[in-house]
Design a protein around this motif. Structure first.
Motif, PDB file in Angstrom:
ATOM      1  N   ILE A 215      57.790  59.789  30.658  1.00 32.47           N
ATOM      2  CA  ILE A 215      56.490  59.393  31.201  1.00 32.47           C
ATOM      3  C   ILE A 215      55.571  60.612  31.218  1.00 32.47           C
ATOM      4  N   PRO A 216      54.255  60.414  31.194  1.00 30.36           N
ATOM      5  CA  PRO A 216      53.323  61.555  31.175  1.00 30.36           C
ATOM      6  C   PRO A 216      53.318  62.329  32.484  1.00 30.36           C
ATOM      7  N   PHE A 217      53.071  63.637  32.367  1.00 28.53           N
ATOM      8  CA  PHE A 217      53.044  64.525  33.531  1.00 28.53           C
ATOM      9  C   PHE A 217      51.879  65.483  33.376  1.00 28.53           C
ATOM     10  N   ILE A 218      51.085  65.625  34.458  1.00 31.08           N
ATOM     11  CA  ILE A 218      49.931  66.528  34.442  1.00 31.08           C
ATOM     12  C   ILE A 218      49.930  67.367  35.714  1.00 31.08           C
ATOM     13  N   SER A 219      49.714  68.671  35.569  1.00 31.27           N
ATOM     14  CA  SER A 219      49.587  69.582  36.704  1.00 31.27           C
ATOM     15  C   SER A 219      48.122  69.975  36.857  1.00 31.27           C
ATOM     16  N   VAL A 220      47.606  69.899  38.090  1.00 31.83           N
ATOM     17  CA  VAL A 220      46.197  70.219  38.331  1.00 31.83           C
ATOM     18  C   VAL A 220      46.078  71.204  39.495  1.00 31.83           C
ATOM     19  N   THR A 221      44.954  71.900  39.542  1.00 28.45           N
ATOM     20  CA  THR A 221      44.736  72.887  40.601  1.00 28.45           C
ATOM     21  C   THR A 221      43.431  72.691  41.356  1.00 28.45           C
ATOM     22  N   THR A 222      42.561  71.796  40.885  1.00 22.97           N
ATOM     23  CA  THR A 222      41.279  71.564  41.556  1.00 22.97           C
ATOM     24  C   THR A 222      40.996  70.065  41.628  1.00 22.97           C
ATOM     25  N   PRO A 223      40.133  69.630  42.567  1.00 22.73           N
ATOM     26  CA  PRO A 223      39.757  68.219  42.630  1.00 22.73           C
ATOM     27  C   PRO A 223      39.150  67.713  41.318  1.00 22.73           C
ATOM     28  N   ALA A 224      38.370  68.549  40.638  1.00 22.85           N
ATOM     29  CA  ALA A 224      37.770  68.138  39.369  1.00 22.85           C
ATOM     30  C   ALA A 224      38.847  67.878  38.315  1.00 22.85           C
ATOM     31  N   PRO A 248      52.150  71.338  59.610  1.00 17.59           N
ATOM     32  CA  PRO A 248      51.131  70.588  60.362  1.00 17.59           C
ATOM     33  C   PRO A 248      50.175  71.497  61.127  1.00 17.59           C
ATOM     34  N   GLN A 249      50.572  72.750  61.336  1.00 16.14           N
ATOM     35  CA  GLN A 249      49.701  73.684  62.037  1.00 16.14           C
ATOM     36  C   GLN A 249      48.567  74.186  61.142  1.00 16.14           C
ATOM     37  N   TYR A 250      48.726  74.023  59.840  1.00 14.21           N
ATOM     38  CA  TYR A 250      47.709  74.485  58.896  1.00 14.21           C
ATOM     39  C   TYR A 250      46.685  73.376  58.685  1.00 14.21           C
ATOM     40  N   ARG A 251      45.806  73.201  59.658  1.00  9.80           N
ATOM     41  CA  ARG A 251      44.898  72.059  59.674  1.00  9.80           C
ATOM     42  C   ARG A 251      43.802  72.157  58.611  1.00  9.80           C
ATOM     43  N   GLU A 252      43.528  73.352  58.106  1.00 13.63           N
ATOM     44  CA  GLU A 252      42.509  73.484  57.074  1.00 13.63           C
ATOM     45  C   GLU A 252      42.915  72.779  55.784  1.00 13.63           C
ATOM     46  N   TYR A 253      44.208  72.501  55.644  1.00 18.98           N
ATOM     47  CA  TYR A 253      44.724  71.880  54.428  1.00 18.98           C
ATOM     48  C   TYR A 253      44.217  70.446  54.249  1.00 18.98           C
ATOM     49  N   ILE A 254      44.050  69.721  55.356  1.00 16.44           N
ATOM     50  CA  ILE A 254      43.681  68.309  55.271  1.00 16.44           C
ATOM     51  C   ILE A 254      42.297  68.108  54.636  1.00 16.44           C
ATOM     52  N   PRO A 255      41.259  68.836  55.086  1.00 21.30           N
ATOM     53  CA  PRO A 255      39.957  68.681  54.405  1.00 21.30           C
ATOM     54  C   PRO A 255      40.037  69.021  52.917  1.00 21.30           C
ATOM     55  N   GLN A 256      40.842  70.030  52.560  1.00 24.17           N
ATOM     56  CA  GLN A 256      40.990  70.391  51.155  1.00 24.17           C
ATOM     57  C   GLN A 256      41.602  69.243  50.357  1.00 24.17           C
ATOM     58  N   LYS A 258      41.561  66.071  51.150  1.00 24.35           N
ATOM     59  CA  LYS A 258      40.650  64.922  51.120  1.00 24.35           C
ATOM     60  C   LYS A 258      39.709  64.998  49.923  1.00 24.35           C
ATOM     61  N   GLU A 259      39.362  66.217  49.512  1.00 27.67           N
ATOM     62  CA  GLU A 259      38.481  66.372  48.354  1.00 27.67           C
ATOM     63  C   GLU A 259      39.115  65.792  47.097  1.00 27.67           C
ATOM     64  N   TYR A 260      40.435  65.937  46.975  1.00 23.49           N
ATOM     65  CA  TYR A 260      41.124  65.416  45.794  1.00 23.49           C
ATOM     66  C   TYR A 260      41.050  63.889  45.741  1.00 23.49           C
ATOM     67  N   PHE A 261      41.269  63.243  46.886  1.00 26.20           N
ATOM     68  CA  PHE A 261      41.443  61.795  46.890  1.00 26.20           C
ATOM     69  C   PHE A 261      40.159  61.016  47.199  1.00 26.20           C
ATOM     70  N   ALA A 262      39.073  61.704  47.415  1.00 24.10           N
ATOM     71  CA  ALA A 262      37.802  61.024  47.701  1.00 24.10           C
ATOM     72  C   ALA A 262      37.432  60.076  46.573  1.00 24.10           C
ATOM     73  N   GLY A 263      37.226  58.811  46.910  1.00 22.44           N
ATOM     74  CA  GLY A 263      36.801  57.826  45.927  1.00 22.44           C
ATOM     75  C   GLY A 263      37.897  57.231  45.077  1.00 22.44           C
ATOM     76  N   THR A 264      39.163  57.637  45.281  1.00 17.34           N
ATOM     77  CA  THR A 264      40.249  57.143  44.430  1.00 17.34           C
ATOM     78  C   THR A 264      40.913  55.883  44.983  1.00 17.34           C
ATOM     79  N   LYS A 265      40.691  55.578  46.251  1.00 23.74           N
ATOM     80  CA  LYS A 265      41.333  54.443  46.921  1.00 23.74           C
ATOM     81  C   LYS A 265      42.853  54.514  46.810  1.00 23.74           C
ATOM     82  N   ALA A 266      43.379  55.726  46.910  1.00 26.81           N
ATOM     83  CA  ALA A 266      44.826  55.921  46.800  1.00 26.81           C
ATOM     84  C   ALA A 266      45.547  55.350  48.014  1.00 26.81           C
ATOM     85  N   CYS A 267      46.755  54.839  47.783  1.00 25.25           N
ATOM     86  CA  CYS A 267      47.646  54.468  48.881  1.00 25.25           C
ATOM     87  C   CYS A 267      48.394  55.728  49.282  1.00 25.25           C
ATOM     88  N   THR A 268      48.212  56.179  50.515  1.00 25.38           N
ATOM     89  CA  THR A 268      48.764  57.458  50.962  1.00 25.38           C
ATOM     90  C   THR A 268      50.022  57.249  51.790  1.00 25.38           C
TER      91      THR A 268
END
Length: 351
Positions: A215-224, A248-256, A258-268
């Motif tokens: 199956i196809p596999f892709i590695s990414v490093t940015t939301p774009a 879970p203590q690294y709360r800055e990770y969540i906003p980061q 969210k940028e990836y999944f914005a608009g994708t309607k992903a099931c999380t």
């Protein structure tokens, strides 16, 4: 059973809300301090309380309120002073719990109380369950009651499934199991994307699984790059996304994230090892809830001495469970969740 979470600046305000909405039979399940992040550096601590009441008591309370009857008055035998008159700095959760348990007729001598607690179910949930069933409750009655309220759910309808959680919870292995099932058993076209370029070997591990499954596999490093990868995999029936594990203590990770999944309607999916302590489960769930968690996957059930934590988490946070993993074998060691299966795994050995 009705379970709600309340947040306010003082315990006095929270108890007033609980009293108004759930009635005087409500039981406090958990209490913690959180930061009001909406005010930045000027943020003040808030109190978050999860409370519960059985459906019958809640229904009677709502009916009485609708009819103009005051049902929340407390007698001298329960609480000496009205809740509204108590200052938040002298309210002790243990004292309130003792009063409420006494009201419910729970007796510590009930042998089921200790047996259920020994399975890892939070003690105040045990008391709530037994208060509903009465002092002569049997394990069959407990299973029947819990089976009616435990939340199970298949993945939400989406072609993008995102897997999140703390470091080491088994995201990559779980993704490989699901990918194998969908590709080999259900004959779906499946693609893999990984955001985890930080962990040594994570990309190689994902690429190896993808090669084995063809199956196809892709590695990414940015939301774009992630959005571009989704376009490349547009012909796939299902795209499984592996994310970076973070404390879970690294709360800055969540906003980061969210940028990836914005608009994708992903099931999380939030992944959680069964053997995780209740307090850590609560913290992790609250942290990742900023992403909008759709389903739970409880992992490493084979490493846990008991599984009551699964029921505790489900009854408090009310996030449907989709899968349970039971070992390292790919794709064998994963099971689709069902209420009967979860109840049997958590309570089956109680006599």
């Amino acid at each position: 059973m009705q379970i709600k979470t309340y947040t306010a600046a003082s315990m006095k305000d929270i108890l007033s809300q609980i009293k108004s909405e759930l009635g005087s039979d409500a039981v406090i399940l958990s209490k913690r301090e959180i930061q009001d992040t909406g005010f930045g550096l000027a943020a003040k601590p808030l109190i978050e309380v999860t409370a519960a009441v059985d459906f019958d008591a809640a229904r009677e309370h709502r009916t009485a309120r609708a009819g103009g009857v005051q049902v929340c008055q407390r007698t001298a035998e329960t609480v000496a002073a009205p809740v509204d008159a108590l200052s938040s700095d002298i309210i002790e959760i243990k004292e309130m719990m003792r009063t409420l348990i006494s009201q419910s007729g729970i007796h510590e001598q009930n042998p089921l109380r200790a047996k259920l607690a020994s399975k890892g179910i939070r003690q105040n949930l045990v008391d709530l369950i037994l208060s509903k069933l009465g002092k002569d409750a049997s394990i069959e009655a407990v299973k029947g009651l819990v089976g009616k309220v435990v939340k199970i759910g298949q993945p939400a309808p989406s072609r993008v499934w995102a897997f999140v959680g703390a470091t080491g919870v088994g995201k990559t292995t779980t993704i490989a199991k699901i990918a194998a099932r969908c590709a080999l058993n259900e004959h779906k076209k499946v693609g893999l994307i990984t955001l985890d370029t930080y962990r040594i070997g994570a990309v190689d591990q994902g690429r190896i699984y993808a090669k084995i499954l063809n199956i196809p596999f892709i590695s990414v490093t940015t939301p774009a790059e992630f959005k571009t990868a989704l376009v490349k995999l547009d012909s796939m029936d299902l795209v499984l996304v592996d994310t970076v594990g973070r404390s879970p203590q690294y709360r800055e990770y969540i906003p980061q994230l969210k940028e990836y999944f914005a608009g994708t309607k992903a099931c999380t999916f939030l992944l959680m090892p069964v053997a995780t302590r209740d307090a850590e489960m609560d913290t992790t769930t609250k942290t990742f809830s900023g992403l909008g968690i759709d389903r739970m996957i409880f992992t490493k059930a084979d490493e846990a001495g008991s599984m009551g934590s699964v029921l505790t988490h489900n009854l408090i946070h009310r996030i449907p469970i989709s899968y349970l993993t039971t070992g390292q074998r790919v794709p064998e060691d994963i099971e689709e969740a069902s209420a009967a299966h979860i109840i049997e795994r958590c309570l089956g050995e109680i006599a």
